[in-house]
Design an enzyme around this catalytic site. Structure first.
Site, short mmCIF file in Angstrom:
data_model
loop_
_atom_site.label_atom_id
_atom_site.label_comp_id
_atom_site.label_asym_id
_atom_site.label_seq_id
_atom_site.Cartn_x
_atom_site.Cartn_y
_atom_site.Cartn_z
N CYS A 328 1.02 -1.19 -0.01
CA CYS A 328 0.05 0.11 -0.09
C CYS A 328 0.79 1.22 0.07
O CYS A 328 0.59 2.18 0.76
CB CYS A 328 -0.80 0.19 1.14
SG CYS A 328 -2.34 -1.23 1.03
N ASP A 329 1.96 1.18 -0.71
CA ASP A 329 2.80 2.49 -1.03
C ASP A 329 2.76 2.78 -2.33
O ASP A 329 3.05 1.91 -3.27
CB ASP A 329 4.16 2.06 -0.36
CG ASP A 329 4.99 3.52 -0.34
OD1 ASP A 329 4.80 4.29 -1.27
OD2 ASP A 329 5.69 3.70 0.69
#
Ligand SMILES: *Cc1c(COP(=O)(O)O)cnc(C)c1O
Length: 380
Positions: A328-329
């Protein structure tokens, strides 16, 4: 890519083992690479750059073959020792070292250190008396796909002062080092660096210091998507450059291959987690894999290294995709500026093979970012 790796992965699949992305390294390829370096530069000692792949299997194999080791920390020194290398076959090649780490290395028997400034020389003189030091000089890294910037090395003129300082403090000014940039696709890149090295030798000689050694660094490439010259081609170009700049007084030389020693020996198996679009009209698919920048593919930073990727649907029609990792980056995108062509028929669950991943992958993978485990590896 090697049949042994494919066979290993096939066997794993048949036994129902599925533990996420995995790197498999074929040690036979590492052995062939070591032999190729030894043959291409027969009078040069090989110091394998441990950081490229510090697995015990790789280190033990290379130690047995007679390789020396370039290390950057006490931990890497201990790994090389554990693999069977004696201290006289290990250099502490990082120019940025804590004094207490230098002291520890000295206790472990290390007597060869890199420097690029006077304060570093002073640390070594205090805690590793009488040791050999070589001074790293700057290199512009033109032609390298993974350049090393100005972080390491000093101007050649300053190197002479640094080495003279070492002599005054009781150390042995041993030579000069440089690194022409990693994934260096131009075999002539060593020519200019050797001209600078020769100028340092000359000036040191005029000041009564006779240097013995040139450390030619790493930079030898792995074949990714584009072709690269053979190790033999590099060997010939380097030997010619040595002759040109040192005449019949060719110094002792060492090389520090990392990528070139292990890169093509490894292959990562990864799985397609999702194929999607950002709108109905979008003609570029987003393909999300279970490995990304934080799982070991850090060298896709700025899309520098473009790995060859094999799919079970090679041969079908292809279309460009944005390729991304699972975390989730938003930085965890591998290729977007230059989208990557993959089969139109690609589906969720397909297993892909990322080639040329034997170097700079396992150690670049995060410990548990987003709960993803570090990259697993097998050396066969
Ligand atoms: C990383 C490194 C190497 C290895 O470089 P490659 O381009 O992977 O061959 C060699 N020497 C030093 C000092 C390094 O830091």
């Amino acid at each position: 890519m090697t049949e042994r790796i494919r066979e290993f992965l096939r066997d794993r699949r048949e036994r129902g083992i599925d533990e996420g992305p995995v790197l498999v390294v074929d040690l036979e390829v590492v052995k062939d690479n070591y032999t190729a370096f030894s043959k291409a530069l027969p009078d040069t000692r090989v110091f394998y750059a441990v950081k490229a792949n510090p697995s015990p299997e790789v280190l033990c194999l290379l130690a047995k073959l007679g390789s020396c080791f370039d290390t950057a920390s006490v931990a890497e020194i201990q790994m090389a020792l554990a693999a069977g290398a004696t201290p006289d076959r290990i250099s502490y090649g990082n120019t940025i070292k804590k004094e207490r780490d230098i002291a520890r290395a000295f206790e472990l028997g290390i007597r060869l250190f890199a420097v690029d400034c006077q304060p570093e020389v002073e640390k070594i003189a205090r805690v590793a008396p009488g040791s050999r030091v070589f001074c790293r000089i700057l290199s512009d890294c033109a032609g390298a796909e993974w350049p090393l910037s100005r972080k390491f090395g000093c101007e050649p003129g300053m190197a002479v002062d640094v080495l003279e300082h070492a002599l005054k403090l009781g150390l042995e000014p041993y030579g000069v080092s440089f690194h022409v940039g990693s994934q260096q696709r131009n075999q002539h890149a060593w020519d200019r660096a050797l001209a600078s090295a020769a100028s340092v030798f000359k000036e040191c000689g005029e000041r009564g210091m006779n240097l013995s050694m040139v450390n030619l660094g790493g930079g030898f490439p792995t074949k990714y998507l584009k072709n690269v010259p053979t190790v033999k081609t590099y060997g010939n170009a380097i030997f010619k450059a040595l002759r040109k700049h040192f005449g019949n007084q060719i110094p002792e030389t060492i090389i520090e291959p990392g990528r070139g020693m292990v890169g093509n020996a490894g292959m990562i198996e990864t799985e397609v987690v999702l194929v999607s679009k950002k709108s109905e009209e979008d003609d570029v698919r987003w393909v999300y894999l279970d490995i990304g920048k934080f799982g070991g593919l850090a060298e896709t930073m700025d899309e520098s290294i473009r790995y060859p990727i094999r799919t079970p649907r090679d041969g079908d029609a292809m279309a460009p995709c944005v390729l991304a990792g699972p975390t989730c980056d938003s930085a965890d995108v591998l290729y977007e500026k230059t989208p990557y062509p993959l089969p139109v028929s690609l589906e969720i669950g397909d297993k892909l093979l990322i080639e040329g991943t034997g170097a700079y992958t396992t150690t670049y993978s995060a410990v548990a970012f987003n709960g993803f485990e570090p990259l697993k590896s097998y050396h066969i």
